[in-house]
Enzyme design. Structure first.
Site, PDB file in Angstrom:
ATOM      1  N   HIS A  18       0.921  -1.438  -0.327  1.00 45.42           N
ATOM      2  CA  HIS A  18      -0.237   0.136  -0.310  1.00 45.42           C
ATOM      3  C   HIS A  18       0.675   1.216   0.285  1.00 45.42           C
ATOM      4  O   HIS A  18       2.288   1.219   0.063  1.00 45.42           O
ATOM      5  CB  HIS A  18      -1.081  -0.108   1.310  1.00 45.42           C
ATOM      6  CG  HIS A  18      -0.733  -0.154   2.686  1.00 45.42           C
ATOM      7  ND1 HIS A  18       0.849   0.821   2.945  1.00 45.42           N
ATOM      8  CD2 HIS A  18      -0.582  -1.217   3.502  1.00 45.42           C
ATOM      9  CE1 HIS A  18       0.633   0.590   4.473  1.00 45.42           C
ATOM     10  NE2 HIS A  18       1.017  -0.961   4.276  1.00 45.42           N
ATOM     11  N   HIS A  21       3.883   1.380   2.166  1.00 42.52           N
ATOM     12  CA  HIS A  21       5.110   1.117   1.760  1.00 42.52           C
ATOM     13  C   HIS A  21       5.910   1.396   0.763  1.00 42.52           C
ATOM     14  O   HIS A  21       7.093   1.356   0.548  1.00 42.52           O
ATOM     15  CB  HIS A  21       4.677   0.058   1.441  1.00 42.52           C
ATOM     16  CG  HIS A  21       4.009  -1.268   2.734  1.00 42.52           C
ATOM     17  ND1 HIS A  21       2.901  -1.604   2.208  1.00 42.52           N
ATOM     18  CD2 HIS A  21       3.995  -1.734   3.892  1.00 42.52           C
ATOM     19  CE1 HIS A  21       2.101  -2.635   3.212  1.00 42.52           C
ATOM     20  NE2 HIS A  21       3.088  -2.014   3.621  1.00 42.52           N
ATOM     21  N   CYS A 126       0.795  -9.278  20.850  1.00 43.18           N
ATOM     22  CA  CYS A 126      -0.124  -8.412  19.675  1.00 43.18           C
ATOM     23  C   CYS A 126       0.612  -9.299  19.110  1.00 43.18           C
ATOM     24  O   CYS A 126       2.187  -8.949  18.169  1.00 43.18           O
ATOM     25  CB  CYS A 126      -0.203  -7.061  19.326  1.00 43.18           C
ATOM     26  SG  CYS A 126      -0.560  -6.804  18.331  1.00 43.18           S
ATOM     27  N   CYS A 129       2.269  -6.373  16.134  1.00 43.78           N
ATOM     28  CA  CYS A 129       2.867  -5.221  16.006  1.00 43.78           C
ATOM     29  C   CYS A 129       4.680  -6.655  16.957  1.00 43.78           C
ATOM     30  O   CYS A 129       5.254  -6.343  16.540  1.00 43.78           O
ATOM     31  CB  CYS A 129       3.325  -4.318  16.725  1.00 43.78           C
ATOM     32  SG  CYS A 129       1.484  -3.928  17.962  1.00 43.78           S
ATOM     33  N   CYS A 143      -3.766  -4.325  22.258  1.00 42.09           N
ATOM     34  CA  CYS A 143      -3.423  -3.036  21.861  1.00 42.09           C
ATOM     35  C   CYS A 143      -3.460  -2.057  21.479  1.00 42.09           C
ATOM     36  O   CYS A 143      -4.524  -1.806  20.394  1.00 42.09           O
ATOM     37  CB  CYS A 143      -2.827  -4.197  20.457  1.00 42.09           C
ATOM     38  SG  CYS A 143      -0.963  -3.265  20.064  1.00 42.09           S
ATOM     39  N   HIS A 146      -2.720  -1.633  17.435  1.00 41.18           N
ATOM     40  CA  HIS A 146      -3.891  -2.111  16.400  1.00 41.18           C
ATOM     41  C   HIS A 146      -5.320  -2.374  16.540  1.00 41.18           C
ATOM     42  O   HIS A 146      -6.289  -2.714  16.202  1.00 41.18           O
ATOM     43  CB  HIS A 146      -3.466  -3.449  16.352  1.00 41.18           C
ATOM     44  CG  HIS A 146      -2.315  -3.470  15.114  1.00 41.18           C
ATOM     45  ND1 HIS A 146      -0.846  -3.589  15.849  1.00 41.18           N
ATOM     46  CD2 HIS A 146      -2.060  -3.779  13.640  1.00 41.18           C
ATOM     47  CE1 HIS A 146       0.143  -3.684  14.993  1.00 41.18           C
ATOM     48  NE2 HIS A 146      -0.945  -3.628  14.119  1.00 41.18           N
ATOM     49  N   LYS A 295      -6.546   8.156   9.515  1.00 41.09           N
ATOM     50  CA  LYS A 295      -6.245   7.256   9.280  1.00 41.09           C
ATOM     51  C   LYS A 295      -6.519   6.246   8.227  1.00 41.09           C
ATOM     52  O   LYS A 295      -7.302   6.460   8.390  1.00 41.09           O
ATOM     53  CB  LYS A 295      -5.409   6.030  10.544  1.00 41.09           C
ATOM     54  CG  LYS A 295      -4.266   4.883  10.472  1.00 41.09           C
ATOM     55  CD  LYS A 295      -4.736   4.113  11.749  1.00 41.09           C
ATOM     56  CE  LYS A 295      -4.307   3.070  11.304  1.00 41.09           C
ATOM     57  NZ  LYS A 295      -3.802   2.281  12.862  1.00 41.09           N
ATOM     58  N   LYS A 298      -9.956   0.786   4.742  1.00 37.85           N
ATOM     59  CA  LYS A 298     -10.768   0.117   4.443  1.00 37.85           C
ATOM     60  C   LYS A 298     -12.051   1.139   5.035  1.00 37.85           C
ATOM     61  O   LYS A 298     -13.023   1.253   3.806  1.00 37.85           O
ATOM     62  CB  LYS A 298     -10.978  -1.049   3.542  1.00 37.85           C
ATOM     63  CG  LYS A 298      -9.433  -1.346   3.147  1.00 37.85           C
ATOM     64  CD  LYS A 298      -9.655  -2.843   2.394  1.00 37.85           C
ATOM     65  CE  LYS A 298      -8.862  -3.229   2.264  1.00 37.85           C
ATOM     66  NZ  LYS A 298      -7.921  -3.922   2.722  1.00 37.85           N
TER      67      LYS A 298
END
Ligand code: MSP
Length: 651
Positions: A18, A21, A126, A129, A143, A146, A295, A298
């Site tokens: 995505h 990256h 977690c 991570c 977490c 997440h 953030k 989707k």
């Protein structure tokens, strides 16, 4: 020879590539190109982190062998990066044999130095991570990163004596402030370390997908111990398949997102200290891309899709936006709207326009041959532009050396704007009409070409495609990437060169058309003249920021006059007092729903800073807000339940 070793994080293969990256790798690619241009021997490493419990599970969910799963996702990463023309020197995969050997060698060194011991771990982990979140706690923590429940782990484990490195780490941050950047993040790391370090669990027995611990293969290495070592195993540390450790280690720059800074700025140097290896020079933590201030997710529908970027924008556009829009180190906002605006303003109207305007004039007024100009013919403006260029070169190099890419680019755009103004002020198109003005015309076009050449050399790493094209159009020999920006001079002989074919490097993007294509919608019909509230399209996917909203000047007002516009069915001409010395005249398409006499004295909401336009010959200086109701969008005026003074701002 000077060397530069730059790395990106290696990416987990439990999700498809995505923007995040792409971004880190794109920054590394830009730096690598820049350093190569400056004559450095560069090594640029990126790759994939293929172990960890989550990846094993992703494969299970798909019902395929883990190796097949990772191979597929890695291929997709590599295809994507190739599409964006990212030119790394090596792609490391942590499933590679050489990496296993290297990671095991690092383990042995750390163990043999006495920093690894066996114990029992009990705590909450977690899997997203790959981090232990709370040791010894009774309750199951969520977490925070997440927002998902952690998992309880209680098993035999090897531990790394992280606690032994507290003082040495603090000394490192003190003696080498450049080790963690930017400064704000360094302070966070320092306070984390100051608050005390616990030993770190670095192996698991309940997992099989990983690198076996030397001499105790029941255990696999903690995925971060395995992953961090990629930066040296890729250079041949502990294996004979790869090469380069002597030449390139220590790394000059580990680029990481702020989400994984702690692993790189605390654990990694501690592992290296334990193994007696040199430490990297700098770990730079960049911020995260948000979209519409939030953030990307989707569910919110605000994810930037790499396939969409590829379809509608060139690589150069994406590179420029990423480097110019984000203050490197802080979070940034990525929206298609923002991208189009920047491309149009900076690339099409800025650089692209300067290039085509300059070269078209060379073609038209000088038969396509770059004209001559002697320094003695320079006036104050030419001297100023030449001096400005030298300053810009220094600012640009400083920007790159301190990883402040937005600054570096800002400075180049100052030069672009200056030269653009120079052309506009001097009007070569008028000079071309007078034979006596010929020498002046030639000086101006010669200076503009020199500036364009200068700008092109600097921008190579950010806009590799466009700069190569401009260079060809200027008829320059070789490529701009062959020119070292450190040695770049403004006043070099360019005259006598026949220019190439002139074509636009950045055609302007039609925002409305592109946005509707991206959103998969029809091209929207032009807004009706009627006063309307927000779009009735519904379900808008894009967010605006509070700053965008603040651009709309909404005011409370009272209708003081109203009458039908003759020969129309829908229009009413209104005069509205919005607290200004003169009431506003405006036209609204509300005659089918409201009688003029009923409107007088009514409180309404006016968009006060809308560009004036003529409707049926009557100037309309604003818009009244109304809800658009039903399929036809029947206007229903917005108002207040309480009394509000005229001119009150809505926000
Ligand atoms: N595998 C670990 C890293 C190991 S390095 C020895 C990992 N992988 S990851 O796939 O989750 O990639 C994390 C990195 O992707 C971030 O550090 C950052 O470089 C990049 N990004 C992920 N999301 C991002 C944004 N929204 N914005 C910018 N970059 C982000 O963590």
């Amino acid at each position: 020879m000077k060397k530069f070793y730059v790395t990106t994080p290696i990416y987990y293969v439990n999700s498809r590539p995505h923007l995040g990256h792409l971004y880190t790798t794109l920054v590394a690619d830009t730096l690598a190109r820049h350093k190569r241009q400056r004559g450095y021997k560069v090594f640029f490493l990126t790759g994939t982190d293929e172990h960890g419990v989550n990846i094993e599970r992703a494969a299970k969910q798909r019902g395929i062998p883990v190796q097949q799963h990772v191979d597929e996702i890695v291929a997709e990463f590599q295809r994507t990066f190739a599409q964006f023309d990212l030119r790394y020197d090596h792609w490391i995969r942590t499933t590679a044999r050489y990496h296993h050997q290297g990671a095991q060698e690092l383990w042995r060194r750390v163990r043999d130095a006495g920093y690894i011991y066996k114990g029992e771990y009990a705590g909450w982990y977690c899997p997203h991570c790959n981090e232990f979140k709370a040791e010894g706690s009774q309750e199951q923590p969520i977490c925070p990163l997440h927002e998902r429940p952690t998992e309880y782990v209680a098993e035999e484990s090897y531990f790394f004596r992280l606690s032994a490195f507290q003082d040495r780490l603090l000394e490192l941050y003190r003696e080498h402030p450049e080790f963690v950047q930017p400064e704000g993040r360094r302070n966070e790391v320092v306070s984390f370390v100051r608050s005390g370090l616990r030993d770190l669990s670095i192996s698991r027995v309940s997992i099989s997908w990983g690198i076996p611990v030397p001499d105790d293969p029941r255990h696999v290495m903690y995925v971060w111990f395995d992953a961090l070592s990629n930066y040296i195993t890729a250079l041949g540390f502990g294996n004979s398949e790869r090469r380069g450790f002597e030449t390139y280690w220590p790394a000059d720059l580990h680029l990481v997102g702020k989400d994984i800074l702690r692993f790189h700025a605390v654990y990694w140097p501690a592992f290296l200290m334990a193994a007696g290896l040199p430490l990297p020079r700098t770990v730079f933590a960049h911020g995260m891309w948000l979209s519409g201030g939030r953030k990307m997710s989707k569910t919110l529908g605000n994810v930037i899709d790499l396939a969409v970027l590829k379809r509608h924008f060139t690589n150069d556009m994406v590179r420029y936006f990423c480097l110019r829009e984000m203050v490197f180190g802080q979070d940034g906002d990525f929206t298609y709207h923002g991208l189009i605006d920047r491309v149009n303003a900076d690339l099409a109207d800025g650089l692209g326009n300067l290039s085509s305007r300059t070269l078209t004039m060379v073609r038209r007024y000088c038969q396509g041959i770059i004209p001559r100009a002697q320094r003695a013919q320079w006036g104050p403006e030419e001297r100023e532009i030449s001096a400005k260029a030298e300053e810009v070169r220094e600012a640009f190099l400083r920007g790159f050396d301190s990883y402040q890419f937005h600054r570096a680019l800002e400075s180049v755009w100052e030069l672009i704007a200056r030269v653009d103004k120079y052309l506009t002020d001097n009007r070569p198109w008028l000079l071309s009409k007078e034979e006596t003005e010929r020498p002046r015309l030639e000086v101006i076009l010669n200076t503009a070409v020199k500036a364009l050449r200068f700008i092109t050399v600097l921008l190579v790493p950010v806009l590799p495609e466009a700069t190569a094209s401009i260079w060809r159009q200027m008829g320059m020999p070789g490529t701009p990437a062959d020119e070292d920006p450190e040695q770049l001079q403004f006043d070099v002989p360019v005259e006598g060169t026949p220019i190439g074919e002139v074509k636009p490097v950045f055609p302007k993007i039609d925002k409305e058309v592109t946005m509707s294509e991206i959103q998969g919608k029809e091209h929207p019909a032009p807004a009706p003249a009627a006063a309307r509230a927000a779009s009735s399209a519904g379900g808008q996917a894009e967010y605006i920021t509070i700053d965008d909203f603040a651009k709309i000047d909404l005011r409370a007002g009272t209708v003081v006059e109203a009458r039908r516009v003759e020969n129309t069915e829908k229009l009413i001409q209104l005069t509205v007092d919005i607290g200004e010395p003169q009431p506003r005249q405006l036209v609204a398409g509300i005659a089918q729903e409201y009688k003029p006499e009923d409107l007088i004295g009514r409180k309404v909401i006016v968009v006060a800073n809308l560009k004036p336009r003529k409707i049926r010959g009557i100037e309309s200086n604003g818009m009244i807000l109304a809800a658009a109701v039903g399929d036809e969008g029947r206007p229903v005026l917005a108002g207040f339940l309480e009394d509000v003074p005229n001119g009150a701002r809505l926000r």
